[in-house]
Design a protein around this motif. Sequence first.
Motif, PDB file in Angstrom:
ATOM      1  N   VAL A 206       8.308  -4.349   9.469  1.00 56.77           N
ATOM      2  CA  VAL A 206       8.699  -4.560   8.077  1.00 56.77           C
ATOM      3  C   VAL A 206       8.583  -3.282   7.251  1.00 56.77           C
ATOM      4  CG1 VAL A 206       6.414  -5.224   7.207  1.00 56.77           C
ATOM      5  CG2 VAL A 206       8.466  -6.198   6.160  1.00 56.77           C
ATOM      6  N   ILE A 207       7.927  -2.255   7.815  1.00 51.68           N
ATOM      7  CA  ILE A 207       7.831  -0.960   7.132  1.00 51.68           C
ATOM      8  C   ILE A 207       8.760   0.013   7.843  1.00 51.68           C
ATOM      9  CG2 ILE A 207       6.356   0.965   6.454  1.00 51.68           C
ATOM     10  CD1 ILE A 207       4.008  -0.957   6.444  1.00 51.68           C
ATOM     11  N   ALA A 208       9.768   0.466   7.124  1.00 50.26           N
ATOM     12  CA  ALA A 208      10.743   1.385   7.705  1.00 50.26           C
ATOM     13  C   ALA A 208      10.383   2.826   7.372  1.00 50.26           C
ATOM     14  CB  ALA A 208      12.144   1.070   7.171  1.00 50.26           C
ATOM     15  N   THR A 209      10.613   3.712   8.326  1.00 52.78           N
ATOM     16  CA  THR A 209      10.456   5.143   8.107  1.00 52.78           C
ATOM     17  C   THR A 209      11.810   5.731   7.741  1.00 52.78           C
ATOM     18  OG1 THR A 209       8.661   5.281   9.730  1.00 52.78           O
ATOM     19  CG2 THR A 209       9.778   7.343   9.139  1.00 52.78           C
ATOM     20  N   VAL A 210      11.877   6.403   6.616  1.00 51.12           N
ATOM     21  CA  VAL A 210      13.111   7.064   6.185  1.00 51.12           C
ATOM     22  C   VAL A 210      12.934   8.553   6.454  1.00 51.12           C
ATOM     23  CG1 VAL A 210      14.719   7.446   4.282  1.00 51.12           C
ATOM     24  CG2 VAL A 210      13.413   5.308   4.400  1.00 51.12           C
ATOM     25  N   ALA A 211      13.617   9.044   7.465  1.00 50.32           N
ATOM     26  CA  ALA A 211      13.418  10.421   7.929  1.00 50.32           C
ATOM     27  C   ALA A 211      13.512  11.427   6.793  1.00 50.32           C
ATOM     28  CB  ALA A 211      14.452  10.752   9.008  1.00 50.32           C
ATOM     29  N   GLY A 212      12.489  12.254   6.688  1.00 50.21           N
ATOM     30  CA  GLY A 212      12.468  13.317   5.689  1.00 50.21           C
ATOM     31  C   GLY A 212      12.222  12.848   4.276  1.00 50.21           C
ATOM     32  N   ALA A 213      12.016  11.549   4.068  1.00 53.87           N
ATOM     33  CA  ALA A 213      11.845  11.043   2.705  1.00 53.87           C
ATOM     34  C   ALA A 213      10.552  10.260   2.525  1.00 53.87           C
ATOM     35  CB  ALA A 213      13.038  10.161   2.318  1.00 53.87           C
ATOM     36  N   GLY A 214      10.218   9.373   3.463  1.00 52.48           N
ATOM     37  CA  GLY A 214       9.001   8.597   3.311  1.00 52.48           C
ATOM     38  C   GLY A 214       9.111   7.233   3.963  1.00 52.48           C
ATOM     39  N   TYR A 215       8.613   6.222   3.281  1.00 48.96           N
ATOM     40  CA  TYR A 215       8.555   4.870   3.833  1.00 48.96           C
ATOM     41  C   TYR A 215       9.026   3.859   2.794  1.00 48.96           C
ATOM     42  CZ  TYR A 215       5.327   7.424   6.865  1.00 48.96           C
ATOM     43  OH  TYR A 215       4.766   8.352   7.704  1.00 48.96           O
ATOM     44  N   ARG A 216       9.458   2.703   3.281  1.00 48.30           N
ATOM     45  CA  ARG A 216       9.846   1.633   2.377  1.00 48.30           C
ATOM     46  C   ARG A 216       9.690   0.297   3.077  1.00 48.30           C
ATOM     47  NH1 ARG A 216      14.795  -0.652   3.414  1.00 48.30           N
ATOM     48  NH2 ARG A 216      16.122   0.419   4.935  1.00 48.30           N
ATOM     49  N   ILE A 217       9.593  -0.761   2.277  1.00 46.56           N
ATOM     50  CA  ILE A 217       9.599  -2.100   2.839  1.00 46.56           C
ATOM     51  C   ILE A 217      11.035  -2.451   3.191  1.00 46.56           C
ATOM     52  CG2 ILE A 217       9.207  -4.547   2.372  1.00 46.56           C
ATOM     53  CD1 ILE A 217       6.647  -3.006   2.698  1.00 46.56           C
ATOM     54  N   ASP A 218      11.263  -2.839   4.438  1.00 46.82           N
ATOM     55  CA  ASP A 218      12.602  -3.191   4.908  1.00 46.82           C
ATOM     56  C   ASP A 218      12.873  -4.647   4.539  1.00 46.82           C
ATOM     57  OD1 ASP A 218      14.985  -3.532   6.187  1.00 46.82           O
ATOM     58  OD2 ASP A 218      14.344  -2.608   8.078  1.00 46.82           O
TER      59      ASP A 218
END
Length: 235
Positions: A206-218
């Motif tokens: 449920v936690i997505a990694t956004v390359a080069g940016a950070g993290y977000r709830i998917d």
Amino acid sequence: MRVLIVEDEPYLAEAVRDGLRLEAIAADIAGDGDTAMELLSVNCYDLAVLDRDIPGPSGDEVARHIVASGSGIPILMLTAADRIDDKASGFELGADDYLTKPFELRELVLRLRALDRRRAYARPPVREIAGLRLDPFRREVFRAGRYVALTRKQFAVLEVLVAAEGGIVSAEELLERAWDENADPLTNAVRITVSALRKRLGEPWVIATVAGAGYRIDTQPGTRPGTSREAEDRG
């Protein structure tokens, strides 16, 4: 949540900081007005716990500075005085709440949580997103109705991510909001904590990694095309 404690009694300040950490609240300490002003200029705080009687610029001056900055940081004033005139003058300066010494840590925590809720009145006290249900007051997390046991730091990180409502939160912001000023900006603590948190919450991630940016709830949990489980673990 990150709190600034402005208190010139080291024992009391450290006891409050340590107690807040047990409630997943990061806290920095300023023992005088000058230090408080400096920390306010470089850090983003959700709340300020402010003793009026401190060296240097007084607590009243620090309160005026916070109000004049337009930051909207709620102020909880501490004082040894219990006179109505003292409380009235504090509220006139811009204080949002008042607590008389000595006080119980539990009451301080409840007041801070209430001030944080009031500051973010548009957000429900219990937050729900992507099958997650996070109660910041009971410090409980459920996923699809299943209780998830988290460490204090994992809960603090998840609270920041959930509050972003699917928006991207950088590792730097997580470090700033969930750790205190003693955290090493070069540490991999954020990556390790997010990885452990992701595993605690279970699959689909449920936690997505956004390359080069950070993290977000998917909001549509699951491994997205082109993203391997190993890559998610490394993130």
